[in-house]
Design an enzyme around this catalytic site. Sequence first.
Site, PDB file in Angstrom:
ATOM      1  N   ASP A 153       0.513  -1.294  -0.148  1.00 50.44           N
ATOM      2  CA  ASP A 153       0.086   0.204   0.180  1.00 50.44           C
ATOM      3  C   ASP A 153       1.249   1.368  -0.008  1.00 50.44           C
ATOM      4  O   ASP A 153       1.851   1.332   1.176  1.00 50.44           O
ATOM      5  CB  ASP A 153      -0.893  -0.400   1.012  1.00 50.44           C
ATOM      6  CG  ASP A 153      -2.121   1.014   1.105  1.00 50.44           C
ATOM      7  OD1 ASP A 153      -1.504   2.402   0.810  1.00 50.44           O
ATOM      8  OD2 ASP A 153      -2.790   0.677   1.794  1.00 50.44           O
ATOM      9  N   ASP A 206      -3.205   2.222  -5.948  1.00 53.70           N
ATOM     10  CA  ASP A 206      -1.876   2.157  -5.023  1.00 53.70           C
ATOM     11  C   ASP A 206      -2.010   0.841  -3.886  1.00 53.70           C
ATOM     12  O   ASP A 206      -1.248   0.913  -3.205  1.00 53.70           O
ATOM     13  CB  ASP A 206      -1.642   3.974  -4.433  1.00 53.70           C
ATOM     14  CG  ASP A 206      -2.827   3.712  -2.883  1.00 53.70           C
ATOM     15  OD1 ASP A 206      -3.735   3.217  -2.386  1.00 53.70           O
ATOM     16  OD2 ASP A 206      -2.570   4.772  -1.626  1.00 53.70           O
ATOM     17  N   GLU A 207      -2.726  -0.048  -4.113  1.00 55.24           N
ATOM     18  CA  GLU A 207      -2.431  -1.546  -3.578  1.00 55.24           C
ATOM     19  C   GLU A 207      -2.328  -2.378  -4.462  1.00 55.24           C
ATOM     20  O   GLU A 207      -3.336  -2.077  -5.552  1.00 55.24           O
ATOM     21  CB  GLU A 207      -4.225  -1.688  -3.157  1.00 55.24           C
ATOM     22  CG  GLU A 207      -3.724  -0.269  -1.768  1.00 55.24           C
ATOM     23  CD  GLU A 207      -4.914  -0.348  -0.528  1.00 55.24           C
ATOM     24  OE1 GLU A 207      -5.505  -1.555  -0.492  1.00 55.24           O
ATOM     25  OE2 GLU A 207      -5.669   0.465  -0.173  1.00 55.24           O
TER      26      GLU A 207
HETATM   27  N1  DCP Z   1      -8.339   9.290  -2.426  1.00 55.01           N
HETATM   28  C1  DCP Z   1      -9.133   9.521  -2.516  1.00 55.01           C
HETATM   29  N2  DCP Z   1     -10.050  10.438  -1.986  1.00 55.01           N
HETATM   30  C2  DCP Z   1     -10.833   9.728  -0.418  1.00 55.01           C
HETATM   31  C3  DCP Z   1      -9.732   8.088  -0.332  1.00 55.01           C
HETATM   32  C4  DCP Z   1      -8.493   8.077  -0.778  1.00 55.01           C
HETATM   33  O1  DCP Z   1      -9.359  10.994  -3.736  1.00 55.01           O
HETATM   34  N3  DCP Z   1     -11.458   9.804   0.257  1.00 55.01           N
HETATM   35  C5  DCP Z   1      -7.006   8.450  -3.122  1.00 55.01           C
HETATM   36  C6  DCP Z   1      -5.974   9.867  -2.666  1.00 55.01           C
HETATM   37  C7  DCP Z   1      -5.131   8.737  -1.879  1.00 55.01           C
HETATM   38  C8  DCP Z   1      -5.461   7.371  -3.067  1.00 55.01           C
HETATM   39  O2  DCP Z   1      -6.871   7.605  -3.106  1.00 55.01           O
HETATM   40  O3  DCP Z   1      -4.195   9.047  -1.751  1.00 55.01           O
HETATM   41  C9  DCP Z   1      -4.655   5.905  -1.816  1.00 55.01           C
HETATM   42  O4  DCP Z   1      -6.241   6.036  -0.811  1.00 55.01           O
HETATM   43  P1  DCP Z   1      -5.441   5.489   0.805  1.00 55.01           P
HETATM   44  O5  DCP Z   1      -6.332   5.431   1.302  1.00 55.01           O
HETATM   45  O6  DCP Z   1      -4.371   4.628   0.250  1.00 55.01           O
HETATM   46  O7  DCP Z   1      -5.060   6.233   1.265  1.00 55.01           O
HETATM   47  P2  DCP Z   1      -3.257   7.144   0.970  1.00 55.01           P
HETATM   48  O8  DCP Z   1      -2.490   6.925  -0.189  1.00 55.01           O
HETATM   49  O9  DCP Z   1      -3.341   8.363   1.298  1.00 55.01           O
HETATM   50  O10 DCP Z   1      -2.554   7.368   2.594  1.00 55.01           O
HETATM   51  P3  DCP Z   1      -2.101   6.014   3.149  1.00 55.01           P
HETATM   52  O11 DCP Z   1      -1.174   6.059   4.185  1.00 55.01           O
HETATM   53  O12 DCP Z   1      -2.984   6.043   4.477  1.00 55.01           O
HETATM   54  O13 DCP Z   1      -2.636   5.017   2.411  1.00 55.01           O
HETATM   55 CA    CA Z   2      -2.887   4.257   0.158  1.00 49.60          CA
END
Ligand code: DCP
Ligand code: CA
Length: 348
Positions: free
Chosen positions: A6, A106-107
Amino acid sequence: MYLHIDMDYFFAQAEEIRRPMAKGKIIVVCVYSGRTEDSGVVSAVNYIGREIGIRAGMPIAFAKKRAPPADSVFLPVDREYYAELSFRIDEIIRKRCAKTVQASIDEWNCEDDGGEAKARELRGEIKKAVGLTCSIGVAPSPLGAKMAAARAKPDGLLVLDKEGERKLIDCSPVEKVPGIGPKTAAALNEVRVVAVRDIRKLDPVMLAETFGKKSGAWLHALGSGFYGEGIGEEKEQEEVSRIGTLKEKTRDAYMVLAKLLELEKDAKEWLMEMKKSYKTVGIIFATEDLKTHTKSMSFRNPKTWGEDITKEKEALVKEFLSENPLEVRRVGIRFGNFMDLGGQTTLF
Ligand code: DCP
Ligand code: CA
């Protein structure tokens, strides 16, 4: 063993690496709706931003209230750039893990015997080639790997054996388990089930009656320490849609249709590239009260990207306007129910 990869604060980190000047600042990636300067929601935020309470999904105006202007950068989403990074990461992972399924932008889930060493290699290669950090969980089940990755965040690695996995999942609050939604979590909390291990005391018949046969059985297995195996099959994209904001709010069918034509061209390029024909078309309307509505229709025979659907679009737009008295702010077009050209349905 299963690996779950992730990326850390993905969109925000992606912006960080192409803006060295922003290093150390709060980075907030936003989906601007275009209504007023600050309307829209936060899509991603880096960890310094999270420390002061900024979260994905929060209105941009709220985030601005918390972020000191001198120490923060607000940016619009650039999905193409993130998709490009995602594609490069996907290549790196697939080169090293034969069984890989991408779970989101991203996973990734992998089934691989390399365990900890493979996870270290992946973290190193991704950092070296793309410049981004990720977190990886390694565990005997895909669920354990995913929860281990979440626990390892940010920029971490957590390897669990059977016992460690059981401990992590057993002690986890039910709402933190992927697959348990807020409604299910609330219903469980109501019967004093807080951690996963508490599910064990619930009668499996009662679980099936409350949550349905399938979910009930899954919850019972979860509480008893059976987490399932396999990373599944990769899902095919089931539809393509493009959405855009109108220059101004309107109830003029021709203004709406002009915008739709632009969006349709873009969506049809995708259909052409993917060699898909479609059987349903939908028009999406976001009205001034921020509600979204869809009008759609299906064709008996699949249509290709080259076929004209002006009449159908016009009928859908007019039908919507005659039923809804509000002004339209954003519109979109969606094609679905694909067939590969040659006539084979790709779905069902
Ligand atoms: N995303 C979005 N709106 C949301 C959640 C996520 O647009 N409500 C997008 C932006 C994030 C990406 O999807 O960067 C990946 O979501 P993640 O839930 O994996 O969150 P992050 O990668 O930002 O943070 P983490 O470090 O907690 O994985
Ligand atoms: Ca993420």
